[in-house]
Design an enzyme around this catalytic site. Structure first.
Site: not given
Length: 781
Positions: A218-220, A240, A486
């Site tokens: 996922g990631s921000n 990430p 995401n």
């Protein structure tokens, strides 16, 4: 050779230039050199006069830190794990070796690898050839000293550019057919005499991986523009969430070709360029997107032969690729085992018992758009060289090489950019309605394989047949902010919703993930108080707020205050721990955090538990509240609480236990406590961990490379961390130093300018030279 810090400060630039010019003038054309300068935490700053030398330096530095990791991944992508380690052992990703070998032998045929190589521009070829040669140079030196304990054996060998191409192709299919390795390797025609046994636990592991894909990868990301930033220029937070082990583990580095390239950030193993990073004028990052990168096709089979399918009323034979895997036997002998992989015109046949069955009536074929993406390395190198946000955007528009991620960026002029310009099958909303069963929904796209009209559409403006042109994909340029965690592209910025796309690209009107809701709430709060500062972006990750707790904790405590009857005494310690907990996933969090995780993970599978249901018109704030006044919800909550008490008792946890005692990262026999927790609870600092035999939780993925980049008139200012540290070698001094810093929430300055690099207290420099030798010869074949 290692040159002293004092000498290097005075003469390194001149010495390096002289060495480079000398090598260029008098050495054979394939000779090369590079300079590796390391600063705090061992971060390499690699400098060379051309791509060949730069790749040489990258490969050498990477081998110094991760020799065994890359050697192991090379065995994997060549389909040779069963040969060296036996067929029933497992990969790092918990995939059986035999399955892994069948899959990668199918994926990385000589024809596919050579076709990919021929498509690369000269600069990319030079980088890749140099990388292989640099790795081999260090491997030869390390053999003389003795290889690390974890990679001693005949499976450790020199590598070629083709090996690195295979690694790249593995990366490409991570968002598609790579998730179906078991289904591809196990697909067998019904009633076949050599039918492969379906091992239920292997498919259970595969199903768990499929469900966990967006969590592990996922990631921000947040990009703040001139209207909100503290100095009127761009800011970027990259966060990430990637695996802490294996072939998707980031590596931190700084790459320079004087006058041509100057970029710093992180890259995946085997890639001689930066995936996420910054340069003089801009910073960018990626988040795993929610777009579809493959579709399934349901084939109607010929009643006379299940290896033929009906297309437009005509019987068409499936193609058959014979895959040979070398299998190590119990007595040590190696024997070949042959598997047949069948394909339709839409792609390989995949068989998943109970989900995608191959019987006498139907079979399923999978088409992955990224199998034809030979532009990915060219794409990232173009991004590395971009001198403006416009150049970066234009390169992605033209090349279309981004495989399965979004791109967010900010520049020194205060602009921010969101792009969902990945490789997406060209299937319109209308075609989807016409060619798929609406009962199947859009989680997994299944099209009609008996009708050629259901093939992907071809847009001449797209960089590849069968995918959407970049002009048809979501993108947003703003001066306040863009963010992503995401979800779909819909609310990258709620002030300008992105709507009207094919469901394969982006879907609006769907519930947001909790991390997205947290980010939007935090950004809204910051805009009311003041402009956004560096610390604000860092704290979004490091304060470890459990966003879901803010939505439901009052209801949990209210439930605890009711008459719990016969369970009151049993639940009393749990309720006390919830009341004492501050709603964060810090190291000092007590059992309240553990109980909250257990309770909510149980409730989230219990159906409708919300007091306020999801409302597309208020997606940022719904759903919310636990409907504990409803008997069914109250019953499920009570059962979840009792189960959590039993679980905590079984783990041997006490009221004195803290989160830092439970969640750890191990290296070299030492453990480091790790804060953060499941992203499904709305923890921005998403950390995935798995149970160990001793009752602790071992971190396997989550927050990986962190960077916050700002700009002023002189260029970028960056702070960051590589949460799992630079080296995967437990004996290295760089194997857990950044992990300890992450545990203590201590970011470090990322030295980018010459002044910063030379002033670093840990500065050292190494100049390496050599010939591309075998790497160039193999690549030329």
């Amino acid at each position: 050779m290692i040159i002293s810090r004092h000498l290097t400060r005075l003469t390194s630039a001149g010495m390096f230039l002289g060495l480079s010019l000398s090598a260029h003038a008098f050495s054979p054309a394939l000779d090369t050199s590079a300079e590796i300068r390391r600063t705090g935490f061992g971060v390499p700053h690699i400098r060379a006069q051309d791509e060949r030398g730069l790749g040489f330096g990258i490969g050498y530095a990477y081998a110094q830190d991760n020799l065994c990791l890359l050697a192991n991944e090379i065995v994997t992508v060549n389909g040779q794990r069963s040969r060296y380690f036996g067929p029933e052992q497992f990969t790092v990703e918990q995939r059986e070796n035999r399955v892994s070998d069948v899959f990668f032998t199918w994926l990385n045929t000589p024809e596919a690898v050579n076709e990919f190589w021929r498509a690369q521009p000269a600069q990319v070829r030079d980088l890749v050839q140099g990388y292989a040669a640099g790795y081999n140079r260090y491997l030869a030196q390390r053999r003389e000293q003795g290889l690390p304990q974890q990679c001693q054996g005949e499976w450790v060998r020199d590598i070629s550019p083709q090996d690195l191409v295979k690694l790249t192709r593995r990366l490409l299919v991570e968002g598609g057919v790579g998730q179906f390795a078991e289904a591809l390797a196990g697909a067998t025609p019904p009633h076949a005499t050599a039918r492969v046994e379906h091992v239920s636990h292997a498919y259970a592991l595969a199903d768990a991986r499929l469900q966990r894909f967006a969590l592990d990868r996922g990631s921000n990301a947040v990009a703040v523009g001139s209207e909100r930033s503290f100095n009127g220029r761009g800011m970027l937070l990259a966060n990430p969430h990637f695996p802490w082990v294996g072939g998707m583990r980031f590596y931190q580095m700084h790459l320079t070709i004087p006058g041509k390239l100057d970029v710093m950030g992180a890259a995946l193993p085997g890639l001689p360029m930066i995936n996420i990073g910054f340069n003089q004028h801009l910073a960018w990052t990626h988040t795993v997107d929610s777009s579809k990168h493959f579709t399934l096709y349901r084939l109607q089979l010929d009643p006379k032969d299940p290896t033929h399918y009906l297309l437009d009323g005509q019987s068409v034979p499936m193609s058959k690729q014979t895959v040979t895997v070398q299998i190590k036997q119990a007595d040590g002998q190696v024997v070949p085992v042959v598997r047949d992989v069948y394909s339709s015109k839409f792609g390989p046949i995949v068989q998943w018992p109970g989900k995608l069955d191959w019987d006498n009536q139907f079979a399923y074929s999978l088409r992955d758009a990224n199998l034809d993406n030979d532009r990915v390395l060219k794409q990232w190198y173009a991004m590395n060289q971009a001198s403006s946000l416009e150049q970066l955007q234009n390169s992605v528009h033209k090349i279309q090489g981004i495989p399965w991620v979004n791109t967010l960026a900010a520049d020194d002029k205060g602009q921010t950019l969101y792009m969902n310009l990945s490789v997406v099958p060209n299937v319109s909303r209308e075609k989807l309605a016409r060619c798929s069963d609406p009962r199947a929904g859009t989680k997994m796209i299944v099209l009609d394989g008996s009708n050629s009209d259901c093939a992907w559409d071809i847009d001449p403006k797209a960089a590849q047949k069968g995918i959407y042109a970049s002009s048809q994909l979501p993108q947003l340029l703003r001066k306040d902010f863009v963010q992503h965690s995401n979800d779909s592209a819909w609310l990258a910025n709620p002030a300008q919703p992105l709507t009207g796309f094919s469901p394969l690209i982006s879907q609006e009107g769907q519930p947001l993930g909790l991390r997205s809701r947290f980010a939007l709430e935090r950004l809204a709060g910051l805009s009311k108080k003041r402009s956004v500062a560096v610390q604000d972006l860092q704290q979004m990750v490091m304060d470890d707020q459990v966003y879901l707790a803010s939505q439901v904790a009052p209801d949990l405590l209210a439930f605890c205050a009711t008459d719990l009857g016969a369970d009151a005494q049993t639940l009393k310690p749990l309720c006390a721990s919830l009341k004492a907990w501050d709603g964060r996933a810090n190291l000092d969090a007590g059992l309240g955090l553990v109980h909250f995780q257990n309770i909510m993970q149980a409730l989230q599978t219990s159906g409708d538990i919300w007091r306020v249901a999801f409302d597309p018109k208020d997606a940022q704030h719904t759903p919310r509240g636990l409907a504990v006044e409803q008997p069914a919800v109250a019953k499920a909550l009570r059962e979840a609480m009792l189960a959590s008490v039993a679980s905590v008792d079984k783990m041997g946890l006490t009221p004195q236990t803290r989160w830092g005692d439970i969640q750890v990262a191990s290296s070299g026999g030492q453990q480091t406590p790790i804060h953060g927790g499941p992203g499904t609870l709305g923890i921005y600092n998403a950390i995935q961990s798995v149970p160990r035999e001793d009752g602790k939780l071992e971190v396997v993925s989550g927050t990986s490379y962190l960077q916050v980049v700002t700009f002023d008139e002189k260029g970028p200012h960056a702070q960051g961390l590589l949460a799992f540290s630079l080296s995967s070698d437990p004996a290295s001094k760089y194997s857990r130093d950044q992990t300890e810093a992450f545990s203590k929430k201590r970011w470090s300055v990322l030295p980018f300018t010459e002044q910063q690099i030379l002033a670093d207290p840990q500065y050292q420099v190494q100049t390496i030279g050599g010939s591309l030798g075998k790497a160039a010869e193999v690549a030329a074949q």
